[in-house]
Design a protein around this motif. Sequence first.
Motif, PDB file in Angstrom:
ATOM      1  N   ASN A  12       0.821  -1.202   0.000  1.00  0.00           N
ATOM      2  CA  ASN A  12       0.000   0.000   0.000  1.00  0.00           C
ATOM      3  C   ASN A  12       0.861   1.261   0.000  1.00  0.00           C
ATOM      4  O   ASN A  12       1.268   1.736   1.065  1.00  0.00           O
ATOM      5  CB  ASN A  12      -0.937   0.000   1.218  1.00  0.00           C
ATOM      6  N   PRO A  13       1.120   1.840  -1.170  1.00  0.00           N
ATOM      7  CA  PRO A  13       1.960   3.042  -1.234  1.00  0.00           C
ATOM      8  C   PRO A  13       1.404   4.223  -0.447  1.00  0.00           C
ATOM      9  O   PRO A  13       2.160   5.106  -0.030  1.00  0.00           O
ATOM     10  CB  PRO A  13       1.999   3.357  -2.732  1.00  0.00           C
ATOM     11  N   ALA A  14       0.078   4.265  -0.214  1.00  0.00           N
ATOM     12  CA  ALA A  14      -0.504   5.399   0.509  1.00  0.00           C
ATOM     13  C   ALA A  14       0.012   5.497   1.938  1.00  0.00           C
ATOM     14  O   ALA A  14       0.001   6.580   2.529  1.00  0.00           O
ATOM     15  CB  ALA A  14      -2.032   5.287   0.508  1.00  0.00           C
ATOM     16  N   TRP A  15       0.447   4.373   2.506  1.00  0.00           N
ATOM     17  CA  TRP A  15       0.956   4.372   3.870  1.00  0.00           C
ATOM     18  C   TRP A  15       2.460   4.643   3.942  1.00  0.00           C
ATOM     19  O   TRP A  15       3.015   4.729   5.049  1.00  0.00           O
ATOM     20  CB  TRP A  15       0.677   3.017   4.535  1.00  0.00           C
ATOM     21  N   TRP A  16       3.121   4.774   2.812  1.00  0.00           N
ATOM     22  CA  TRP A  16       4.574   4.783   2.787  1.00  0.00           C
ATOM     23  C   TRP A  16       5.241   6.129   3.083  1.00  0.00           C
ATOM     24  O   TRP A  16       6.328   6.163   3.691  1.00  0.00           O
ATOM     25  CB  TRP A  16       5.097   4.236   1.465  1.00  0.00           C
ATOM     26  N   PRO A  17       4.696   7.295   2.702  1.00  0.00           N
ATOM     27  CA  PRO A  17       5.444   8.550   2.824  1.00  0.00           C
ATOM     28  C   PRO A  17       6.080   8.821   4.185  1.00  0.00           C
ATOM     29  O   PRO A  17       7.243   9.257   4.233  1.00  0.00           O
ATOM     30  CB  PRO A  17       4.402   9.610   2.445  1.00  0.00           C
ATOM     31  N   LEU A  35       4.286  -5.881  -3.305  1.00  0.00           N
ATOM     32  CA  LEU A  35       3.827  -7.212  -3.690  1.00  0.00           C
ATOM     33  C   LEU A  35       2.318  -7.170  -3.900  1.00  0.00           C
ATOM     34  O   LEU A  35       1.546  -7.245  -2.954  1.00  0.00           O
ATOM     35  CB  LEU A  35       4.192  -8.243  -2.620  1.00  0.00           C
ATOM     36  N   THR A  36       1.927  -7.060  -5.135  1.00  0.00           N
ATOM     37  CA  THR A  36       0.505  -7.003  -5.480  1.00  0.00           C
ATOM     38  C   THR A  36       0.077  -8.199  -6.305  1.00  0.00           C
ATOM     39  O   THR A  36      -0.962  -8.169  -6.961  1.00  0.00           O
ATOM     40  CB  THR A  36       0.188  -5.702  -6.220  1.00  0.00           C
ATOM     41  N   GLY A  37       0.865  -9.267  -6.287  1.00  0.00           N
ATOM     42  CA  GLY A  37       0.446 -10.527  -6.892  1.00  0.00           C
ATOM     43  C   GLY A  37       0.848 -10.732  -8.322  1.00  0.00           C
ATOM     44  O   GLY A  37       0.518 -11.765  -8.919  1.00  0.00           O
ATOM     45  N   THR A  66      -5.808  -9.063  -3.599  1.00  0.00           N
ATOM     46  CA  THR A  66      -6.240 -10.324  -2.994  1.00  0.00           C
ATOM     47  C   THR A  66      -5.140 -11.371  -2.970  1.00  0.00           C
ATOM     48  O   THR A  66      -5.230 -12.335  -2.207  1.00  0.00           O
ATOM     49  CB  THR A  66      -7.457 -10.880  -3.749  1.00  0.00           C
ATOM     50  N   ARG A  67      -4.129 -11.212  -3.794  1.00  0.00           N
ATOM     51  CA  ARG A  67      -3.049 -12.207  -3.855  1.00  0.00           C
ATOM     52  C   ARG A  67      -1.814 -11.805  -3.055  1.00  0.00           C
ATOM     53  O   ARG A  67      -0.847 -12.561  -2.982  1.00  0.00           O
ATOM     54  CB  ARG A  67      -2.642 -12.455  -5.306  1.00  0.00           C
TER      55      ARG A  67
END
Length: 303
Positions: A12-17, A35-37, A66-67
């Motif tokens: 989740n890039p939104a949590w990364w900054p 890791l998005t599958g 989901t993966r």
Amino acid sequence: MSAPSVHAVHENPAWWPPFQAAFDAEGVPVEQWLLTGGETVDLGVPPPDGVFWSRMSASSHTRGHTRSIAHTRAVLRWLEGHGRRVVNGSAVLELEVSKVAQDAALRAAGVETPRTVVAFDRQQVLDGAKALVADGVPSVVTKHNQGGKGLGVQRFDDLGALERHLASDAWVEPVDGVALVQEYVQPAEAFVTRAEFVGGRFLYALAASTAQGFELCPADACALDGGPLFRLREGHVPPRLERYLAFLADAGVEIAGIEYVETADGRVVTYDVNTNTNYNPDVEAVAPASGPREIARYLGSLL
């Protein structure tokens, strides 16, 4: 050959900054492994050098990934098989994605948890609630075994309301097919507490208001309308601190937030372990230590 780096495994890039800013401030090189599958893993090819930090989220499926958890399982086994240093590795991932596993590990460490029934369909949810009520539990809470962000968490003060909920479209099936029915633990005040740990050390505790419900993600990206949900519990030390530290050490959890309720009758009931912990910016602004900065320092020391 490039110098070793910290590799952050997540989805989740939104949590990364806030973490990127912390690593930059500490001068620690870091790369994201999203890791998005969609990527393959050649088990015979050695991974790059460095320290690998898994912060995969149990709620990844709510963002269309989901993966990601299955993908992370494979990647962490690959890293560990090649002897790489992994922080919050494959065993910790299984705690992140299963509240049943968390409960069992906490109980084994002598930490009190809510009375819980594990259910696999709607009828079992209702039957589990009936059993708890018959045994003196006045209110129950439903939740998803693979949760995060308060998924599926609802309080029911009577069985009729729960039965109507289960019969309606409002009921959301857990992604892994496993639901929990727990006693509702009444806090002495209208908040729960989250204690933050990095590298086997307690950093600080924050209070999370339950006035707006149970969706208690502290990240800025999760902010809800209706006022601040989180505040620093200045000077607060978890009543079960030594047991929490022993639990984290035994389970191999190096970075986590642990959530608990202090009740009016003196119980301390622990109900969640977050191994992909995020940090609230308002609390961080006044906290005695910064969670992201402490993570950057800790992982930098492992390099």
